[in-house]
Write a protein that holds these residues in place. Sequence first.
Motif, PDB file in Angstrom:
ATOM      1  N   MET A   1       0.828  -1.200   0.000  1.00  0.00           N
ATOM      2  CA  MET A   1       0.000   0.000   0.000  1.00  0.00           C
ATOM      3  C   MET A   1       0.868   1.258   0.000  1.00  0.00           C
ATOM      4  O   MET A   1       0.524   2.264  -0.635  1.00  0.00           O
ATOM      5  N   LEU A   2       1.996   1.195   0.693  1.00  0.00           N
ATOM      6  CA  LEU A   2       2.925   2.319   0.713  1.00  0.00           C
ATOM      7  C   LEU A   2       3.516   2.549  -0.675  1.00  0.00           C
ATOM      8  O   LEU A   2       3.601   3.685  -1.143  1.00  0.00           O
ATOM      9  N   VAL A   3       3.884   1.477  -1.348  1.00  0.00           N
ATOM     10  CA  VAL A   3       4.417   1.578  -2.715  1.00  0.00           C
ATOM     11  C   VAL A   3       3.375   2.212  -3.627  1.00  0.00           C
ATOM     12  O   VAL A   3       3.677   3.118  -4.417  1.00  0.00           O
ATOM     13  N   ASP A   4       2.113   1.767  -3.522  1.00  0.00           N
ATOM     14  CA  ASP A   4       1.042   2.326  -4.347  1.00  0.00           C
ATOM     15  C   ASP A   4       0.862   3.824  -4.086  1.00  0.00           C
ATOM     16  O   ASP A   4       0.714   4.613  -5.016  1.00  0.00           O
ATOM     17  N   ALA A   5       0.886   4.225  -2.812  1.00  0.00           N
ATOM     18  CA  ALA A   5       0.690   5.631  -2.454  1.00  0.00           C
ATOM     19  C   ALA A   5       1.834   6.502  -2.971  1.00  0.00           C
ATOM     20  O   ALA A   5       1.600   7.600  -3.489  1.00  0.00           O
ATOM     21  N   VAL A   6       3.062   6.008  -2.857  1.00  0.00           N
ATOM     22  CA  VAL A   6       4.215   6.778  -3.334  1.00  0.00           C
ATOM     23  C   VAL A   6       4.173   6.888  -4.860  1.00  0.00           C
ATOM     24  O   VAL A   6       4.392   7.968  -5.421  1.00  0.00           O
ATOM     25  N   ALA A   7       3.873   5.794  -5.538  1.00  0.00           N
ATOM     26  CA  ALA A   7       3.794   5.820  -6.999  1.00  0.00           C
ATOM     27  C   ALA A   7       2.704   6.783  -7.461  1.00  0.00           C
ATOM     28  O   ALA A   7       2.872   7.503  -8.458  1.00  0.00           O
ATOM     29  N   GLU A   8       1.590   6.821  -6.721  1.00  0.00           N
ATOM     30  CA  GLU A   8       0.506   7.737  -7.062  1.00  0.00           C
ATOM     31  C   GLU A   8       0.940   9.196  -6.880  1.00  0.00           C
ATOM     32  O   GLU A   8       0.624  10.050  -7.698  1.00  0.00           O
ATOM     33  N   LYS A   9       1.688   9.483  -5.813  1.00  0.00           N
ATOM     34  CA  LYS A   9       2.180  10.859  -5.583  1.00  0.00           C
ATOM     35  C   LYS A   9       3.144  11.295  -6.673  1.00  0.00           C
ATOM     36  O   LYS A   9       3.250  12.478  -6.983  1.00  0.00           O
ATOM     37  N   LEU A  10       3.863  10.334  -7.254  1.00  0.00           N
ATOM     38  CA  LEU A  10       4.816  10.657  -8.317  1.00  0.00           C
ATOM     39  C   LEU A  10       4.131  10.828  -9.668  1.00  0.00           C
ATOM     40  O   LEU A  10       4.790  11.133 -10.666  1.00  0.00           O
ATOM     41  N   GLU A  11       2.829  10.597  -9.712  1.00  0.00           N
ATOM     42  CA  GLU A  11       1.996  10.821 -10.900  1.00  0.00           C
ATOM     43  C   GLU A  11       2.547  10.202 -12.175  1.00  0.00           C
ATOM     44  O   GLU A  11       2.650  10.853 -13.207  1.00  0.00           O
ATOM     45  N   GLY A  12       2.961   8.962 -12.100  1.00  0.00           N
ATOM     46  CA  GLY A  12       3.399   8.250 -13.289  1.00  0.00           C
ATOM     47  C   GLY A  12       4.835   8.497 -13.696  1.00  0.00           C
ATOM     48  O   GLY A  12       5.294   7.939 -14.688  1.00  0.00           O
ATOM     49  N   ALA A  13       5.563   9.328 -12.974  1.00  0.00           N
ATOM     50  CA  ALA A  13       6.966   9.589 -13.321  1.00  0.00           C
ATOM     51  C   ALA A  13       7.814   8.338 -13.108  1.00  0.00           C
ATOM     52  O   ALA A  13       8.810   8.141 -13.796  1.00  0.00           O
ATOM     53  N   VAL A  14       7.395   7.504 -12.145  1.00  0.00           N
ATOM     54  CA  VAL A  14       8.109   6.266 -11.846  1.00  0.00           C
ATOM     55  C   VAL A  14       7.064   5.151 -11.741  1.00  0.00           C
ATOM     56  O   VAL A  14       6.014   5.339 -11.127  1.00  0.00           O
ATOM     57  N   SER A  15       7.370   3.999 -12.319  1.00  0.00           N
ATOM     58  CA  SER A  15       6.423   2.881 -12.265  1.00  0.00           C
ATOM     59  C   SER A  15       6.364   2.301 -10.855  1.00  0.00           C
ATOM     60  O   SER A  15       7.245   2.540 -10.027  1.00  0.00           O
ATOM     61  N   LYS A  16       5.309   1.516 -10.592  1.00  0.00           N
ATOM     62  CA  LYS A  16       5.187   0.875  -9.282  1.00  0.00           C
ATOM     63  C   LYS A  16       6.340  -0.092  -9.040  1.00  0.00           C
ATOM     64  O   LYS A  16       6.835  -0.207  -7.925  1.00  0.00           O
ATOM     65  N   LYS A  17       6.778  -0.751 -10.090  1.00  0.00           N
ATOM     66  CA  LYS A  17       7.897  -1.696  -9.961  1.00  0.00           C
ATOM     67  C   LYS A  17       9.166  -0.959  -9.542  1.00  0.00           C
ATOM     68  O   LYS A  17       9.891  -1.401  -8.644  1.00  0.00           O
ATOM     69  N   ASP A  18       9.427   0.187 -10.173  1.00  0.00           N
ATOM     70  CA  ASP A  18      10.602   0.981  -9.815  1.00  0.00           C
ATOM     71  C   ASP A  18      10.459   1.600  -8.422  1.00  0.00           C
ATOM     72  O   ASP A  18      11.428   1.687  -7.673  1.00  0.00           O
ATOM     73  N   THR A  19       9.242   2.023  -8.081  1.00  0.00           N
ATOM     74  CA  THR A  19       8.987   2.587  -6.752  1.00  0.00           C
ATOM     75  C   THR A  19       9.269   1.545  -5.682  1.00  0.00           C
ATOM     76  O   THR A  19       9.882   1.845  -4.648  1.00  0.00           O
ATOM     77  N   LYS A  20       8.849   0.301  -5.903  1.00  0.00           N
ATOM     78  CA  LYS A  20       9.102  -0.786  -4.949  1.00  0.00           C
ATOM     79  C   LYS A  20      10.603  -1.029  -4.810  1.00  0.00           C
ATOM     80  O   LYS A  20      11.114  -1.202  -3.713  1.00  0.00           O
ATOM     81  N   ALA A  21      11.328  -1.007  -5.930  1.00  0.00           N
ATOM     82  CA  ALA A  21      12.774  -1.217  -5.897  1.00  0.00           C
ATOM     83  C   ALA A  21      13.470  -0.093  -5.113  1.00  0.00           C
ATOM     84  O   ALA A  21      14.389  -0.353  -4.329  1.00  0.00           O
ATOM     85  N   ILE A  22      13.010   1.139  -5.301  1.00  0.00           N
ATOM     86  CA  ILE A  22      13.591   2.271  -4.578  1.00  0.00           C
ATOM     87  C   ILE A  22      13.318   2.147  -3.093  1.00  0.00           C
ATOM     88  O   ILE A  22      14.221   2.332  -2.259  1.00  0.00           O
ATOM     89  N   LEU A  23      12.072   1.825  -2.722  1.00  0.00           N
ATOM     90  CA  LEU A  23      11.717   1.676  -1.311  1.00  0.00           C
ATOM     91  C   LEU A  23      12.519   0.552  -0.661  1.00  0.00           C
ATOM     92  O   LEU A  23      13.027   0.701   0.450  1.00  0.00           O
ATOM     93  N   ASP A  24      12.652  -0.579  -1.365  1.00  0.00           N
ATOM     94  CA  ASP A  24      13.455  -1.694  -0.849  1.00  0.00           C
ATOM     95  C   ASP A  24      14.900  -1.273  -0.615  1.00  0.00           C
ATOM     96  O   ASP A  24      15.513  -1.621   0.398  1.00  0.00           O
ATOM     97  N   ALA A  25      15.459  -0.514  -1.556  1.00  0.00           N
ATOM     98  CA  ALA A  25      16.845  -0.057  -1.426  1.00  0.00           C
ATOM     99  C   ALA A  25      17.011   0.899  -0.244  1.00  0.00           C
ATOM    100  O   ALA A  25      17.988   0.800   0.502  1.00  0.00           O
ATOM    101  N   VAL A  26      16.068   1.800  -0.056  1.00  0.00           N
ATOM    102  CA  VAL A  26      16.137   2.743   1.061  1.00  0.00           C
ATOM    103  C   VAL A  26      16.081   1.995   2.388  1.00  0.00           C
ATOM    104  O   VAL A  26      16.894   2.226   3.294  1.00  0.00           O
ATOM    105  N   LEU A  27      15.119   1.083   2.523  1.00  0.00           N
ATOM    106  CA  LEU A  27      14.976   0.330   3.773  1.00  0.00           C
ATOM    107  C   LEU A  27      16.198  -0.542   4.048  1.00  0.00           C
ATOM    108  O   LEU A  27      16.670  -0.626   5.187  1.00  0.00           O
ATOM    109  N   ALA A  28      16.733  -1.182   3.012  1.00  0.00           N
ATOM    110  CA  ALA A  28      17.919  -2.021   3.179  1.00  0.00           C
ATOM    111  C   ALA A  28      19.121  -1.183   3.610  1.00  0.00           C
ATOM    112  O   ALA A  28      19.917  -1.612   4.462  1.00  0.00           O
ATOM    113  N   THR A  29      19.247   0.002   3.064  1.00  0.00           N
ATOM    114  CA  THR A  29      20.347   0.888   3.427  1.00  0.00           C
ATOM    115  C   THR A  29      20.223   1.347   4.877  1.00  0.00           C
ATOM    116  O   THR A  29      21.219   1.383   5.606  1.00  0.00           O
TER     117      THR A  29
END
Length: 118
Positions: A36-64
Amino acid sequence: MSKKNKKKAAKQAVVAKAAPKAAPKADDKKVVNKGMLVDAVAEKLEGAVSKKDTKAILDAVLATVVEKVGKGGEVRLVGFGTFKQTHRAARTGRNPQTGAAIQIKASDAFTFRSSIKF
Protein backbone atom coordinates in the motif's frame (compact mmCIF):
# COMPACT_ATOMS: atom_id res chain seq x y z
CA MET A 1 -28.52 -24.99 13.18
CA SER A 2 -31.18 -23.14 15.16
CA LYS A 3 -33.68 -20.72 13.64
CA LYS A 4 -31.90 -17.80 15.27
CA ASN A 5 -28.54 -18.78 13.74
CA LYS A 6 -30.14 -19.35 10.32
CA LYS A 7 -31.73 -15.89 10.36
CA LYS A 8 -28.43 -14.33 11.39
CA ALA A 9 -26.53 -16.15 8.61
CA ALA A 10 -29.16 -15.14 6.02
CA LYS A 11 -28.98 -11.50 7.14
CA GLN A 12 -25.17 -11.50 6.90
CA ALA A 13 -25.35 -12.99 3.38
CA VAL A 14 -27.74 -10.26 2.24
CA VAL A 15 -25.54 -7.53 3.70
CA ALA A 16 -22.43 -9.06 2.08
CA LYS A 17 -24.12 -9.15 -1.35
CA ALA A 18 -25.46 -5.61 -1.05
CA ALA A 19 -22.12 -3.98 -0.31
CA PRO A 20 -19.25 -5.33 -2.42
CA LYS A 21 -15.90 -4.50 -0.91
CA ALA A 22 -13.39 -2.49 -2.87
CA ALA A 23 -9.67 -2.97 -2.44
CA PRO A 24 -8.52 -0.86 0.52
CA LYS A 25 -6.43 2.19 -0.23
CA ALA A 26 -3.66 3.53 1.98
CA ASP A 27 -5.91 6.45 3.01
CA ASP A 28 -8.73 4.11 4.11
CA LYS A 29 -6.77 2.18 6.72
CA LYS A 30 -4.87 3.06 9.85
CA VAL A 31 -2.30 0.33 9.15
CA VAL A 32 -0.48 0.59 5.83
CA ASN A 33 1.50 -2.38 4.56
CA LYS A 34 4.47 -2.20 2.22
CA GLY A 35 2.42 -2.76 -0.93
CA MET A 36 0.00 0.00 0.00
CA LEU A 37 2.93 2.32 0.71
CA VAL A 38 4.42 1.58 -2.72
CA ASP A 39 1.04 2.33 -4.35
CA ALA A 40 0.69 5.63 -2.45
CA VAL A 41 4.22 6.78 -3.33
CA ALA A 42 3.79 5.82 -7.00
CA GLU A 43 0.51 7.74 -7.06
CA LYS A 44 2.18 10.86 -5.58
CA LEU A 45 4.82 10.66 -8.32
CA GLU A 46 2.00 10.82 -10.90
CA GLY A 47 3.40 8.25 -13.29
CA ALA A 48 6.97 9.59 -13.32
CA VAL A 49 8.11 6.27 -11.85
CA SER A 50 6.42 2.88 -12.27
CA LYS A 51 5.19 0.87 -9.28
CA LYS A 52 7.90 -1.70 -9.96
CA ASP A 53 10.60 0.98 -9.82
CA THR A 54 8.99 2.59 -6.75
CA LYS A 55 9.10 -0.79 -4.95
CA ALA A 56 12.77 -1.22 -5.90
CA ILE A 57 13.59 2.27 -4.58
CA LEU A 58 11.72 1.68 -1.31
CA ASP A 59 13.45 -1.69 -0.85
CA ALA A 60 16.85 -0.06 -1.43
CA VAL A 61 16.14 2.74 1.06
CA LEU A 62 14.98 0.33 3.77
CA ALA A 63 17.92 -2.02 3.18
CA THR A 64 20.35 0.89 3.43
CA VAL A 65 18.80 2.10 6.70
CA VAL A 66 19.01 -1.41 8.20
CA GLU A 67 22.61 -1.82 6.98
CA LYS A 68 23.85 1.53 8.32
CA VAL A 69 22.07 1.23 11.68
CA GLY A 70 23.15 -2.40 12.01
CA LYS A 71 26.78 -1.29 11.83
CA GLY A 72 26.23 1.07 14.76
CA GLY A 73 25.54 4.22 12.77
CA GLU A 74 22.61 6.60 12.76
CA VAL A 75 20.35 7.55 9.89
CA ARG A 76 18.94 11.07 10.30
CA LEU A 77 16.20 12.23 8.00
CA VAL A 78 15.62 15.91 8.74
CA GLY A 79 11.94 16.59 9.26
CA PHE A 80 11.17 12.89 9.68
CA GLY A 81 13.29 11.30 12.40
CA THR A 82 16.37 9.34 13.43
CA PHE A 83 17.01 5.61 13.27
CA LYS A 84 19.73 4.30 15.58
CA GLN A 85 20.84 1.26 17.53
CA THR A 86 20.71 1.24 21.32
CA HIS A 87 22.21 -1.20 23.80
CA ARG A 88 20.14 -2.71 26.59
CA ALA A 89 22.19 -3.86 29.56
CA ALA A 90 21.63 -7.23 31.24
CA ARG A 91 19.07 -7.01 34.01
CA THR A 92 16.95 -9.02 36.40
CA GLY A 93 13.27 -9.41 35.55
CA ARG A 94 10.30 -11.28 36.96
CA ASN A 95 8.27 -14.10 35.50
CA PRO A 96 4.72 -12.64 35.59
CA GLN A 97 3.11 -16.04 36.22
CA THR A 98 5.32 -17.29 39.03
CA GLY A 99 6.98 -14.11 40.28
CA ALA A 100 10.37 -15.85 40.12
CA ALA A 101 13.42 -13.72 39.30
CA ILE A 102 14.95 -14.35 35.87
CA GLN A 103 18.11 -12.99 34.26
CA ILE A 104 17.54 -11.09 31.00
CA LYS A 105 20.55 -11.01 28.64
CA ALA A 106 22.03 -7.81 27.25
CA SER A 107 20.81 -7.01 23.76
CA ASP A 108 20.87 -4.43 20.99
CA ALA A 109 17.70 -2.88 19.61
CA PHE A 110 16.81 -0.57 16.74
CA THR A 111 15.02 2.61 17.76
CA PHE A 112 13.30 5.39 15.90
CA ARG A 113 12.79 8.86 17.29
CA SER A 114 10.52 11.11 15.28
CA SER A 115 11.39 14.72 14.64
CA ILE A 116 9.31 17.58 16.01
CA LYS A 117 7.95 18.25 12.52
CA PHE A 118 6.73 14.65 12.23
